[in-house]
Each structure stands twice: as C-alpha cells, then as structure tokens.
Design a protein around this motif. Sequence first.
Motif, PDB file in Angstrom:
ATOM      1  N   ALA A   1      32.733  41.082 -34.989  1.00 42.59           N
ATOM      2  CA  ALA A   1      31.560  40.223 -34.839  1.00 42.59           C
ATOM      3  C   ALA A   1      31.025  40.304 -33.415  1.00 42.59           C
ATOM      4  O   ALA A   1      31.785  40.288 -32.446  1.00 42.59           O
ATOM      5  CB  ALA A   1      31.917  38.772 -35.163  1.00 42.59           C
ATOM      6  N   ALA A   2      29.705  40.377 -33.310  1.00 43.57           N
ATOM      7  CA  ALA A   2      29.071  40.255 -31.999  1.00 43.57           C
ATOM      8  C   ALA A   2      29.231  38.810 -31.539  1.00 43.57           C
ATOM      9  O   ALA A   2      29.327  37.899 -32.363  1.00 43.57           O
ATOM     10  CB  ALA A   2      27.590  40.614 -32.099  1.00 43.57           C
ATOM     11  N   ILE A   3      29.250  38.606 -30.240  1.00 41.25           N
ATOM     12  CA  ILE A   3      29.334  37.260 -29.676  1.00 41.25           C
ATOM     13  C   ILE A   3      28.040  37.006 -28.911  1.00 41.25           C
ATOM     14  O   ILE A   3      27.618  37.826 -28.097  1.00 41.25           O
ATOM     15  CB  ILE A   3      30.549  37.110 -28.744  1.00 41.25           C
ATOM     16  N   ALA A   4      27.413  35.869 -29.227  1.00 36.18           N
ATOM     17  CA  ALA A   4      26.168  35.500 -28.567  1.00 36.18           C
ATOM     18  C   ALA A   4      26.300  34.077 -28.029  1.00 36.18           C
ATOM     19  O   ALA A   4      27.182  33.323 -28.437  1.00 36.18           O
ATOM     20  CB  ALA A   4      25.007  35.584 -29.553  1.00 36.18           C
ATOM     21  N   PHE A   5      25.404  33.724 -27.118  1.00 33.24           N
ATOM     22  CA  PHE A   5      25.418  32.399 -26.505  1.00 33.24           C
ATOM     23  C   PHE A   5      24.016  31.812 -26.574  1.00 33.24           C
ATOM     24  O   PHE A   5      23.057  32.468 -26.189  1.00 33.24           O
ATOM     25  CB  PHE A   5      25.869  32.488 -25.044  1.00 33.24           C
ATOM     26  N   ASN A   6      23.928  30.584 -27.074  1.00 34.38           N
ATOM     27  CA  ASN A   6      22.628  29.916 -27.093  1.00 34.38           C
ATOM     28  C   ASN A   6      22.489  29.026 -25.868  1.00 34.38           C
ATOM     29  O   ASN A   6      23.438  28.836 -25.116  1.00 34.38           O
ATOM     30  CB  ASN A   6      22.422  29.135 -28.401  1.00 34.38           C
ATOM     31  N   THR A   7      21.288  28.491 -25.666  1.00 23.20           N
ATOM     32  CA  THR A   7      21.072  27.543 -24.580  1.00 23.20           C
ATOM     33  C   THR A   7      20.963  26.126 -25.115  1.00 23.20           C
ATOM     34  O   THR A   7      21.156  25.165 -24.377  1.00 23.20           O
ATOM     35  CB  THR A   7      19.809  27.874 -23.771  1.00 23.20           C
ATOM     36  N   ARG A   8      20.616  26.012 -26.390  1.00 24.10           N
ATOM     37  CA  ARG A   8      20.536  24.733 -27.099  1.00 24.10           C
ATOM     38  C   ARG A   8      20.621  25.050 -28.589  1.00 24.10           C
ATOM     39  O   ARG A   8      20.384  26.204 -28.991  1.00 24.10           O
ATOM     40  CB  ARG A   8      19.273  23.973 -26.732  1.00 24.10           C
ATOM     41  N   PRO A   9      20.941  24.089 -29.430  1.00 22.81           N
ATOM     42  CA  PRO A   9      21.125  24.390 -30.850  1.00 22.81           C
ATOM     43  C   PRO A   9      19.911  25.066 -31.491  1.00 22.81           C
ATOM     44  O   PRO A   9      20.059  25.944 -32.351  1.00 22.81           O
ATOM     45  CB  PRO A   9      21.376  23.016 -31.480  1.00 22.81           C
ATOM     46  N   GLU A  10      18.722  24.694 -31.055  1.00 26.27           N
ATOM     47  CA  GLU A  10      17.513  25.226 -31.675  1.00 26.27           C
ATOM     48  C   GLU A  10      17.317  26.722 -31.475  1.00 26.27           C
ATOM     49  O   GLU A  10      16.580  27.352 -32.228  1.00 26.27           O
ATOM     50  CB  GLU A  10      16.270  24.487 -31.143  1.00 26.27           C
ATOM     51  N   ASP A  11      17.927  27.324 -30.442  1.00 27.75           N
ATOM     52  CA  ASP A  11      17.720  28.765 -30.221  1.00 27.75           C
ATOM     53  C   ASP A  11      18.929  29.609 -30.653  1.00 27.75           C
ATOM     54  O   ASP A  11      19.103  30.734 -30.203  1.00 27.75           O
ATOM     55  CB  ASP A  11      17.287  29.070 -28.790  1.00 27.75           C
TER      56      ASP A  11
ATOM     57  N   GLU B   1      17.948  26.311 -39.909  1.00 29.96           N
ATOM     58  CA  GLU B   1      16.707  26.661 -40.613  1.00 29.96           C
ATOM     59  C   GLU B   1      16.153  27.986 -40.102  1.00 29.96           C
ATOM     60  O   GLU B   1      15.702  28.829 -40.884  1.00 29.96           O
ATOM     61  CB  GLU B   1      15.662  25.556 -40.429  1.00 29.96           C
ATOM     62  N   LYS B   2      16.191  28.191 -38.788  1.00 30.28           N
ATOM     63  CA  LYS B   2      15.683  29.438 -38.205  1.00 30.28           C
ATOM     64  C   LYS B   2      16.537  30.634 -38.625  1.00 30.28           C
ATOM     65  O   LYS B   2      16.019  31.735 -38.814  1.00 30.28           O
ATOM     66  CB  LYS B   2      15.621  29.332 -36.682  1.00 30.28           C
ATOM     67  N   ILE B   3      17.833  30.423 -38.770  1.00 35.63           N
ATOM     68  CA  ILE B   3      18.714  31.493 -39.254  1.00 35.63           C
ATOM     69  C   ILE B   3      18.313  31.864 -40.674  1.00 35.63           C
ATOM     70  O   ILE B   3      18.167  33.051 -41.006  1.00 35.63           O
ATOM     71  CB  ILE B   3      20.195  31.052 -39.169  1.00 35.63           C
ATOM     72  N   ARG B   4      18.113  30.875 -41.526  1.00 30.86           N
ATOM     73  CA  ARG B   4      17.726  31.127 -42.927  1.00 30.86           C
ATOM     74  C   ARG B   4      16.352  31.783 -43.014  1.00 30.86           C
ATOM     75  O   ARG B   4      16.116  32.622 -43.890  1.00 30.86           O
ATOM     76  CB  ARG B   4      17.769  29.825 -43.722  1.00 30.86           C
ATOM     77  N   GLU B   5      15.431  31.394 -42.118  1.00 30.66           N
ATOM     78  CA  GLU B   5      14.088  32.001 -42.102  1.00 30.66           C
ATOM     79  C   GLU B   5      14.167  33.503 -41.845  1.00 30.66           C
ATOM     80  O   GLU B   5      13.297  34.257 -42.269  1.00 30.66           O
ATOM     81  CB  GLU B   5      13.212  31.334 -41.038  1.00 30.66           C
ATOM     82  N   ARG B   6      15.198  33.950 -41.161  1.00 29.73           N
ATOM     83  CA  ARG B   6      15.393  35.377 -40.899  1.00 29.73           C
ATOM     84  C   ARG B   6      16.066  36.082 -42.079  1.00 29.73           C
ATOM     85  O   ARG B   6      16.322  37.276 -42.027  1.00 29.73           O
ATOM     86  CB  ARG B   6      16.225  35.576 -39.637  1.00 29.73           C
ATOM     87  N   GLY B   7      16.392  35.320 -43.111  1.00 28.57           N
ATOM     88  CA  GLY B   7      17.046  35.896 -44.277  1.00 28.57           C
ATOM     89  C   GLY B   7      18.547  36.026 -44.117  1.00 28.57           C
ATOM     90  O   GLY B   7      19.198  36.741 -44.875  1.00 28.57           O
ATOM     91  N   TRP B   8      19.111  35.340 -43.133  1.00 30.70           N
ATOM     92  CA  TRP B   8      20.538  35.399 -42.870  1.00 30.70           C
ATOM     93  C   TRP B   8      21.238  34.199 -43.483  1.00 30.70           C
ATOM     94  O   TRP B   8      20.622  33.170 -43.751  1.00 30.70           O
ATOM     95  CB  TRP B   8      20.818  35.391 -41.378  1.00 30.70           C
TER      96      TRP B   8
END
Length: 127
Positions: A105-115, A39-46
């Motif tokens: 592609a850039a590679i990123a790491f989250n700390t939990r699914p929500e972030d 949902e947060k990804i979509r909120e950014r328009g992605w």
Amino acid sequence: MTRVLFVGQKPETVDFSDPALPPGFDADKINAGIVIGLEKIRERGWHGDTCMITPDASGGAMLAKALRDAAYDCVVIGGGLRLPPKSLALFEMVVNLVHKTAPDAAIAFNTRPEDTAEAAARQLGEA
C-alpha cells in the motif's frame, strides 16, 4: 476497485486544548470532515474505509485488524496523528504497522479530513 483506508485518531479521544492543533477544531468538526473525505473518495469511484484508533495499546490492534481484513492500495494517515508533538510515538506506531502489515500500500498524509481523497490521489498517480 481502488481501496483507500483513512487512519486517524478517534476524534472523541483528541485533546483539543493542545496548542499544536489548529484552533477551533472539535470532535464534531472532525467527524463532519471525515464524512466529506469519504464522500470525495467515493466520487472518485474508490472504496473508502476508516480506522479511527484510540491513543493506547488497543489502537494498534484496531489498525492491525483493519489492515489484515482488506488489501488497500493506499493508506492515508491523518494530520491529527502526526501534527501534535506528543503524538509522535502513536504516529510512529501507525507508520510502522502500515509498512509491515500492508507493504504494497502507498502511504499518504492529509492535512485535514476533507482532503483525504486528494492525499490518496497524489500517491496513486491520479492527482
């Protein structure tokens, strides 16, 4: 449109008794967090996709297919793949597969699914 792929271990295959994982996690909580992250990804328009892999040989095939099927601007690798020491080989496979199959592609790491969106934003220069 910016495309983000969130890669994680299929929650139903996680060994939640592993002391390296935060206490209180279970498959339902992780699945709920994935929904919030998307949902947060979509909120950014992605555009956001997920690839929840199994910790066996078929997991690599699942990820390779997802990376071949679309061009991603960022691939976010979930904390559940890199935190437990026993997942090191799976984590290495994921990083190397992303590097080889989606080199732009850039590679990123989250700390939990929500972030997940915040992790992608850091690498996409939109934090």
